[in-house]
Design a protein around this motif. Structure first.
Motif, PDB file in Angstrom:
ATOM      1  N   GLY A   6      -9.007  -3.318  -0.068  1.00 38.11           N
ATOM      2  CA  GLY A   6      -7.574  -3.546   0.054  1.00 38.11           C
ATOM      3  C   GLY A   6      -6.869  -2.269   0.454  1.00 38.11           C
ATOM      4  O   GLY A   6      -7.142  -1.204  -0.108  1.00 38.11           O
ATOM      5  N   ILE A   7      -5.995  -2.380   1.421  1.00 41.04           N
ATOM      6  CA  ILE A   7      -5.191  -1.230   1.849  1.00 41.04           C
ATOM      7  C   ILE A   7      -3.737  -1.560   1.559  1.00 41.04           C
ATOM      8  O   ILE A   7      -3.218  -2.584   1.993  1.00 41.04           O
ATOM      9  N   ILE A   8      -3.098  -0.687   0.790  1.00 42.08           N
ATOM     10  CA  ILE A   8      -1.694  -0.871   0.438  1.00 42.08           C
ATOM     11  C   ILE A   8      -0.876   0.079   1.297  1.00 42.08           C
ATOM     12  O   ILE A   8      -1.080   1.286   1.273  1.00 42.08           O
ATOM     13  N   TYR A  27      -8.361  -5.969   3.782  1.00 45.43           N
ATOM     14  CA  TYR A  27      -7.173  -6.762   3.499  1.00 45.43           C
ATOM     15  C   TYR A  27      -5.978  -5.812   3.445  1.00 45.43           C
ATOM     16  O   TYR A  27      -6.078  -4.739   2.864  1.00 45.43           O
ATOM     17  N   ASN A  28      -4.853  -6.218   4.016  1.00 45.89           N
ATOM     18  CA  ASN A  28      -3.633  -5.456   3.824  1.00 45.89           C
ATOM     19  C   ASN A  28      -2.840  -6.158   2.739  1.00 45.89           C
ATOM     20  O   ASN A  28      -2.645  -7.379   2.785  1.00 45.89           O
ATOM     21  N   ILE A  29      -2.408  -5.398   1.758  1.00 46.66           N
ATOM     22  CA  ILE A  29      -1.680  -5.949   0.624  1.00 46.66           C
ATOM     23  C   ILE A  29      -0.203  -5.631   0.823  1.00 46.66           C
ATOM     24  O   ILE A  29       0.184  -4.460   0.860  1.00 46.66           O
ATOM     25  N   VAL A  30       0.611  -6.668   0.983  1.00 49.61           N
ATOM     26  CA  VAL A  30       2.045  -6.497   1.224  1.00 49.61           C
ATOM     27  C   VAL A  30       2.828  -7.340   0.213  1.00 49.61           C
ATOM     28  O   VAL A  30       2.334  -8.348  -0.274  1.00 49.61           O
ATOM     29  N   LEU A  66     -12.637  -1.785  -3.578  1.00 49.75           N
ATOM     30  CA  LEU A  66     -11.982  -0.515  -3.258  1.00 49.75           C
ATOM     31  C   LEU A  66     -10.553  -0.794  -2.838  1.00 49.75           C
ATOM     32  O   LEU A  66     -10.298  -1.707  -2.051  1.00 49.75           O
ATOM     33  N   ILE A  67      -9.627   0.006  -3.374  1.00 55.15           N
ATOM     34  CA  ILE A  67      -8.234  -0.004  -2.911  1.00 55.15           C
ATOM     35  C   ILE A  67      -7.961   1.360  -2.292  1.00 55.15           C
ATOM     36  O   ILE A  67      -8.278   2.396  -2.881  1.00 55.15           O
ATOM     37  N   ILE A  68      -7.361   1.336  -1.114  1.00 55.00           N
ATOM     38  CA  ILE A  68      -6.940   2.570  -0.439  1.00 55.00           C
ATOM     39  C   ILE A  68      -5.417   2.612  -0.529  1.00 55.00           C
ATOM     40  O   ILE A  68      -4.725   1.734  -0.014  1.00 55.00           O
ATOM     41  N   PHE A  69      -4.933   3.620  -1.217  1.00 57.37           N
ATOM     42  CA  PHE A  69      -3.493   3.779  -1.459  1.00 57.37           C
ATOM     43  C   PHE A  69      -3.143   5.226  -1.132  1.00 57.37           C
ATOM     44  O   PHE A  69      -3.076   6.077  -2.000  1.00 57.37           O
TER      45      PHE A  69
END
Length: 190
Positions: A6-8, A27-30, A66-69
């Motif tokens: 997930g990319i925020i 995934y883009n998290i919006v 994994l989350i990329i923030f």
């Protein structure tokens, strides 16, 4: 089946991660449909809606490996603690978080202050929104980042990066990390 990543938000680091992480679903998290832009559709396989700034956010529709923030927190006008609680809800147990924010004590900022120049954005720049939203509402110190992240994550790595081009990069690389442009962290959800 590949990992779910997930990319925020959107940062200059997204392309680098996408290039180096193969066999994964991005995934883009919006927070809502207003945030969907053409650039998100170009870089991500999927889009999901989840508002990380909302203190009443329930469990997300999906959990990520994994989350990329990166380079996003400083633009959000919401409590950092709520944002990081919601991000932890998005991550599977033992999943990872890649996190970065601008360093308040970067060498270039200290030099600017010593010459009487304010290194931070003006109120107009913040309110009129460079970066398609708010500008940098604030920047962070290493101690703040460590305290903030340790509430929900185990910090694996915390360091300074100098990846943005500026006239202080060469000297910053040999100085202690406290003078780096960016604070980078790799964390794990326990």
């Amino acid at each position: 089946m590949g990992d779910k990543i997930g990319i925020i938000g959107y940062s200059v680091f997204d392309d680098m991660f996408r290039e180096h992480i193969k066999n994964a679903f991005f995934y883009n998290i919006v927070p809502n449909e207003d945030f969907i832009e053409t650039k998100y559709q170009k870089y991500h396989d999927y889009i999901i809606f989840y508002d990380i700034t909302d203190s009443s956010s329930s469990d997300p529709p999906i959990k990520f490996d994994l989350i990329i923030f990166t380079e996003v927190l400083e633009h959000l006008l919401a409590k950092d603690e709520i944002i990081l609680i919601n991000i932890s809800k998005l991550i599977k147990d033992r999943g990872k978080l890649i996190f970065s924010v601008p360093n308040v004590s970067a060498l270039g900022k200290i030099v600017s202050l010593n010459f009487g120049k304010n290194p931070y954005m003006t109120k107009d720049q913040i309110l009129n929104g460079s970066f398609s939203g708010y500008g940098h509402i604030r920047e962070y110190s290493f101690n703040e980042v460590k305290t903030l992240l340790s509430k929900n994550f185990r910090i694996i790595r915390l360091e300074g990066w100098n990846d943005y081009p500026n006239k202080f990069n060469k000297i910053s690389k040999i100085l202690p990390k406290i003078y780096a442009e960016t604070i980078f962290a790799l964390c794990e959800k326990p």
